[in-house]
Design a protein around this motif. Structure first.
Motif, PDB file in Angstrom:
ATOM      1  N   GLY A 267      43.229  57.383 -39.077  1.00  7.79           N
ATOM      2  CA  GLY A 267      42.258  56.423 -39.581  1.00  7.79           C
ATOM      3  C   GLY A 267      42.791  55.009 -39.482  1.00  7.79           C
ATOM      4  O   GLY A 267      42.097  54.083 -39.033  1.00  7.79           O
ATOM      5  N   GLU A 268      44.046  54.826 -39.869  1.00 13.42           N
ATOM      6  CA  GLU A 268      44.672  53.508 -39.807  1.00 13.42           C
ATOM      7  C   GLU A 268      44.822  53.028 -38.371  1.00 13.42           C
ATOM      8  O   GLU A 268      44.530  51.873 -38.049  1.00 13.42           O
ATOM      9  N   SER A 269      45.294  53.911 -37.492  1.00 10.59           N
ATOM     10  CA  SER A 269      45.528  53.545 -36.105  1.00 10.59           C
ATOM     11  C   SER A 269      44.225  53.168 -35.391  1.00 10.59           C
ATOM     12  O   SER A 269      44.166  52.178 -34.647  1.00 10.59           O
ATOM     13  N   ASN A 270      43.168  53.940 -35.626  1.00 13.49           N
ATOM     14  CA  ASN A 270      41.897  53.646 -34.985  1.00 13.49           C
ATOM     15  C   ASN A 270      41.310  52.332 -35.491  1.00 13.49           C
ATOM     16  O   ASN A 270      40.742  51.565 -34.711  1.00 13.49           O
ATOM     17  N   LEU A 271      41.449  52.069 -36.774  1.00 15.26           N
ATOM     18  CA  LEU A 271      40.976  50.798 -37.308  1.00 15.26           C
ATOM     19  C   LEU A 271      41.749  49.636 -36.677  1.00 15.26           C
ATOM     20  O   LEU A 271      41.151  48.647 -36.235  1.00 15.26           O
ATOM     21  N   GLU A 272      43.069  49.754 -36.630  1.00 17.06           N
ATOM     22  CA  GLU A 272      43.902  48.694 -36.054  1.00 17.06           C
ATOM     23  C   GLU A 272      43.467  48.378 -34.619  1.00 17.06           C
ATOM     24  O   GLU A 272      43.316  47.195 -34.243  1.00 17.06           O
ATOM     25  N   ALA A 273      43.254  49.412 -33.835  1.00 16.00           N
ATOM     26  CA  ALA A 273      42.903  49.206 -32.425  1.00 16.00           C
ATOM     27  C   ALA A 273      41.492  48.656 -32.272  1.00 16.00           C
ATOM     28  O   ALA A 273      41.249  47.747 -31.460  1.00 16.00           O
ATOM     29  N   LEU A 274      40.553  49.173 -33.041  1.00 12.09           N
ATOM     30  CA  LEU A 274      39.172  48.718 -32.926  1.00 12.09           C
ATOM     31  C   LEU A 274      39.010  47.267 -33.369  1.00 12.09           C
ATOM     32  O   LEU A 274      38.171  46.535 -32.824  1.00 12.09           O
ATOM     33  N   MET A 275      39.801  46.827 -34.311  1.00  7.96           N
ATOM     34  CA  MET A 275      39.716  45.434 -34.758  1.00  7.96           C
ATOM     35  C   MET A 275      40.136  44.463 -33.652  1.00  7.96           C
ATOM     36  O   MET A 275      39.797  43.270 -33.696  1.00  7.96           O
ATOM     37  N   ILE A 276      40.843  44.965 -32.655  1.00  7.94           N
ATOM     38  CA  ILE A 276      41.272  44.118 -31.542  1.00  7.94           C
ATOM     39  C   ILE A 276      40.169  43.961 -30.502  1.00  7.94           C
ATOM     40  O   ILE A 276      39.942  42.865 -29.978  1.00  7.94           O
ATOM     41  N   VAL A 277      39.438  45.041 -30.213  1.00  2.44           N
ATOM     42  CA  VAL A 277      38.426  44.982 -29.147  1.00  2.44           C
ATOM     43  C   VAL A 277      37.016  44.747 -29.681  1.00  2.44           C
ATOM     44  O   VAL A 277      36.130  44.328 -28.931  1.00  2.44           O
ATOM     45  N   GLN A 278      36.788  45.026 -30.961  1.00  2.00           N
ATOM     46  CA  GLN A 278      35.467  44.827 -31.575  1.00  2.00           C
ATOM     47  C   GLN A 278      35.610  43.775 -32.677  1.00  2.00           C
ATOM     48  O   GLN A 278      35.703  44.083 -33.855  1.00  2.00           O
ATOM     49  N   LYS A 279      35.606  42.537 -32.279  1.00  2.00           N
ATOM     50  CA  LYS A 279      35.967  41.449 -33.185  1.00  2.00           C
ATOM     51  C   LYS A 279      34.881  41.082 -34.186  1.00  2.00           C
ATOM     52  O   LYS A 279      35.099  40.245 -35.062  1.00  2.00           O
ATOM     53  N   GLN A 280      33.695  41.707 -34.076  1.00  2.00           N
ATOM     54  CA  GLN A 280      32.608  41.403 -34.999  1.00  2.00           C
ATOM     55  C   GLN A 280      32.569  42.347 -36.213  1.00  2.00           C
ATOM     56  O   GLN A 280      31.694  42.198 -37.076  1.00  2.00           O
ATOM     57  N   ILE A 281      33.480  43.307 -36.270  1.00  2.00           N
ATOM     58  CA  ILE A 281      33.459  44.264 -37.386  1.00  2.00           C
ATOM     59  C   ILE A 281      33.719  43.534 -38.705  1.00  2.00           C
ATOM     60  O   ILE A 281      34.728  42.845 -38.865  1.00  2.00           O
ATOM     61  N   ARG A 282      32.779  43.710 -39.636  1.00  2.77           N
ATOM     62  CA  ARG A 282      32.896  43.056 -40.937  1.00  2.77           C
ATOM     63  C   ARG A 282      32.769  44.028 -42.111  1.00  2.77           C
ATOM     64  O   ARG A 282      33.083  43.677 -43.244  1.00  2.77           O
ATOM     65  N   THR A 283      32.273  45.252 -41.842  1.00  3.85           N
ATOM     66  CA  THR A 283      32.124  46.240 -42.905  1.00  3.85           C
ATOM     67  C   THR A 283      32.671  47.579 -42.426  1.00  3.85           C
ATOM     68  O   THR A 283      32.321  48.035 -41.328  1.00  3.85           O
ATOM     69  N   VAL A 284      33.526  48.198 -43.226  1.00  7.72           N
ATOM     70  CA  VAL A 284      34.106  49.497 -42.881  1.00  7.72           C
ATOM     71  C   VAL A 284      33.820  50.477 -44.021  1.00  7.72           C
ATOM     72  O   VAL A 284      34.244  50.254 -45.169  1.00  7.72           O
ATOM     73  N   TYR A 285      33.081  51.533 -43.704  1.00  7.12           N
ATOM     74  CA  TYR A 285      32.819  52.609 -44.654  1.00  7.12           C
ATOM     75  C   TYR A 285      33.892  53.680 -44.458  1.00  7.12           C
ATOM     76  O   TYR A 285      34.183  54.072 -43.318  1.00  7.12           O
ATOM     77  N   THR A 286      34.463  54.167 -45.537  1.00  6.63           N
ATOM     78  CA  THR A 286      35.562  55.121 -45.432  1.00  6.63           C
ATOM     79  C   THR A 286      35.266  56.370 -46.249  1.00  6.63           C
ATOM     80  O   THR A 286      34.725  56.301 -47.353  1.00  6.63           O
ATOM     81  N   TYR A 287      35.660  57.514 -45.676  1.00  7.51           N
ATOM     82  CA  TYR A 287      35.486  58.785 -46.384  1.00  7.51           C
ATOM     83  C   TYR A 287      36.665  59.696 -46.071  1.00  7.51           C
ATOM     84  O   TYR A 287      37.162  59.740 -44.933  1.00  7.51           O
ATOM     85  N   ASP A 288      37.105  60.433 -47.079  1.00  6.49           N
ATOM     86  CA  ASP A 288      38.118  61.469 -46.897  1.00  6.49           C
ATOM     87  C   ASP A 288      37.849  62.577 -47.921  1.00  6.49           C
ATOM     88  O   ASP A 288      37.355  62.289 -49.020  1.00  6.49           O
ATOM     89  N   ILE A 289      38.166  63.805 -47.559  1.00  6.34           N
ATOM     90  CA  ILE A 289      37.945  64.904 -48.495  1.00  6.34           C
ATOM     91  C   ILE A 289      38.842  64.774 -49.724  1.00  6.34           C
ATOM     92  O   ILE A 289      38.570  65.365 -50.761  1.00  6.34           O
ATOM     93  N   PHE A 290      39.914  63.972 -49.590  1.00  6.45           N
ATOM     94  CA  PHE A 290      40.783  63.674 -50.732  1.00  6.45           C
ATOM     95  C   PHE A 290      40.499  62.232 -51.161  1.00  6.45           C
ATOM     96  O   PHE A 290      40.956  61.284 -50.507  1.00  6.45           O
ATOM     97  N   PRO A 291      39.756  62.019 -52.240  1.00  9.30           N
ATOM     98  CA  PRO A 291      39.361  60.664 -52.650  1.00  9.30           C
ATOM     99  C   PRO A 291      40.528  59.694 -52.814  1.00  9.30           C
ATOM    100  O   PRO A 291      40.389  58.500 -52.529  1.00  9.30           O
ATOM    101  N   GLN A 292      41.674  60.198 -53.257  1.00  8.99           N
ATOM    102  CA  GLN A 292      42.807  59.301 -53.459  1.00  8.99           C
ATOM    103  C   GLN A 292      43.302  58.719 -52.137  1.00  8.99           C
ATOM    104  O   GLN A 292      43.828  57.592 -52.102  1.00  8.99           O
ATOM    105  N   LYS A 293      43.128  59.466 -51.032  1.00  4.54           N
ATOM    106  CA  LYS A 293      43.515  58.939 -49.723  1.00  4.54           C
ATOM    107  C   LYS A 293      42.596  57.800 -49.315  1.00  4.54           C
ATOM    108  O   LYS A 293      43.034  56.819 -48.711  1.00  4.54           O
ATOM    109  N   THR A 294      41.315  57.933 -49.643  1.00  9.19           N
ATOM    110  CA  THR A 294      40.377  56.853 -49.350  1.00  9.19           C
ATOM    111  C   THR A 294      40.765  55.587 -50.107  1.00  9.19           C
ATOM    112  O   THR A 294      40.772  54.481 -49.542  1.00  9.19           O
TER     113      THR A 294
END
Length: 326
Positions: free
Chosen positions: A144-171
C-alpha cells in the motif's frame, strides 16, 4: 588467476544505496519498452507451494540492453504476520552476462516492494486519466505504501486517498505515516471496501494472493473512467467487475496463462495487451475518459533485474556490502 568473489548486500545495504522511486519508475518504463520490442528474455516463473496460499518462486530474467542477468528466489507466506514475520522474503542473484559468474547476492524485499509500486505507476501513466484526483488503496501494508509513493510521482493531481484494510489498526497507522509524507493529500479511512472503490479514479488492491479468493468488489462499484491495479491478482475483484474493463491488461501474457493453468484467474476477461506492447506503442493505452481499464501486474523478474543492476553498481561505488569468496 584472481580469486573469484561476489558481493553480498543485506537489506540494510540495499536501502543505503538509496535508489529513488523516480529512478525505479524510469528504469521499469525503459525495461517494458524493451520487452515490448522483444529485447528481453524471461520464462514464466516456476514455483513450489509448501502451504496453502504460500509460494516460493524462482524468477530468472535477462535484459541485454541493460547488461543484467540473474534470478530472484522469493517467498510469500500470508500467515507469517502471526509470527511477526514479513509476508515477502527472498534473495536476488546477479550473474555476469558475459561469463555467467555470480556477481552479487542481495536481499530482495526492498526491491520487491519498490518495483511493484513502480510497475503500478508505469501502468497508470499510460492507462489512468491524467487528471485523476482520487485514489483507493485496499491493503495498507508495505505494498500500500509503495504503490502510493509511486503513484504520487506520475499522478500529480491526487488529492484524496481512501484507505481500507481488514485490520483497522493498519489503516490508522498507514494514514498517520502517509499524512506526514503527503500533507497536500486528504486521507479518509474507509469502514468497508466499497467506500475505498466507488468514488475513486484509481483503485489499487494489495492483499495476499489467494488461489481460492473470496472477492468483494462488485461491478457497480467500478465507476466509468477508472483505472484499477489488482496487485493481489483477482483476490479482491469479483469476475463481473473485472469483465467491465474495456481494456484488461497484464505485465506478461505468457505468465498470466501459466498462472491460469495452475488454477488462478478462473474467470477473467480476454487480455487486451501486455504492458510492454502499450509502452512500445504497439497498442494504445487509454483512448478516452469513459474506459474502465484494469492492469493486473503479476510481478516480473525483469523488474527486479532492472532495479538490481542499479543497486549493485552503486553499492560497488559506495563500497557497501561484504565481498565473499565463491
Amino acid at each position: 588467476m584472481d580469486s573469484l568473489q561476489m558481493l553480498y548486500l543485506s537489506k540494510e545495504d540495499v536501502m543505503k544505496v538509496n535508489v529513488s522511486m523516480e529512478e525505479i519508475i524510469q528504469s521499469l518504463e525503459r525495461m517494458f519498452r524493451l520487452k515490448g520490442e522483444g529485447k528481453t528474455e524471461m520464462p514464466p516463473k516456476p514455483g513450489i507451494h509448501t502451504q496453502k496460499d504460500a509460494f516460493i518462486h524462482a524468477m530468472p530474467a535477462y535484459i541485454p540492453d541493460m547488461n543484467v542477468a540473474g534470478v530472484k528466489w522469493v517467498s510469500g507466506y500470508p500467515d507469517n504476520y502471526k509470527s511477526g514475520l514479513p509476508y515477502i522474503t527472498g534473495l536476488m542473484i546477479l550473474n555476469s552476462p558475459a561469463t555467467g559468474i555470480p556477481l552479487a547476492v542481495m536481499d530482495c524485499t526492498w526491491v520487491t516492494a519498490k518495483r511493484t509500486g513502480a510497475a503500478t505507476a508505469v501502468a497508470a501513466k499510460y492507462m489512468a486519466r491524467p487528471e485523476s484526483h482520487t485514489l483507493g488503496i485496499l491493503g495498507c501494508g508495505v505494498q500500500g505504501e509503495s504503490n502510493l509513493e509511486a503513484l504520487m510521482i506520475v499522478q500529480k493531481q491526487i488529492r484524496t486517498v481512501y484507505t481500507y484494510d481488514i485490520f483497522p489498526q493498519k489503516t490508522e497507522s498507514f494514514i498517520t505515516k502517509m499524512a506526514l509524507q503527503y500533507p497536500q493529500v486528504e486521507f479518509i479511512k474507509a469502514a468497508i471496501p466499497k467506500d475505498a472503490v466507488v468514488d475513486c479514479d484509481i483503485i489499487v488492491t494489495t492483499g495476499p494472493i489467494l488461489k481460492e479468493p473470496e472477492p468483494v468488489i462488485e461491478a457497480e462499484w467500478f465507476k466509468e473512467g477508472s483505472f484499477a491495479s489488482p496487485v493481489d491478482f483477482d483476490s479482491y475483484w469479483k469476475p463481473a467487475a473485472m469483465h467491465l474493463s474495456a481494456k484488461f491488461c497484464t505485465d506478461d501474457y505468457e505468465q498470466m496463462m501459466y498462472y491460469k493453468q495452475d488454477g488462478y484467474f478462473r474467470n477473467i476477461p480476454e487480455v487486451y495487451a501486455d504492458l510492454g506492447q502499450i509502452i512500445a506503442g504497439q497498442k494504445p493505452g487509454r483512448e478516452n475518459n469513459q474506459e474502465r481499464i484494469m492492469s493486473v501486474n503479476l510481478g516480473l523478474a525483469l523488474e527486479d533485474m532492472a532495479v538490481g543492476t542499479i543497486i549493485y553498481e552503486r553499492a560497488v561505488q559506495m563500497k557497501l556490502g561484504t565481498w565473499l569468496p565463491l
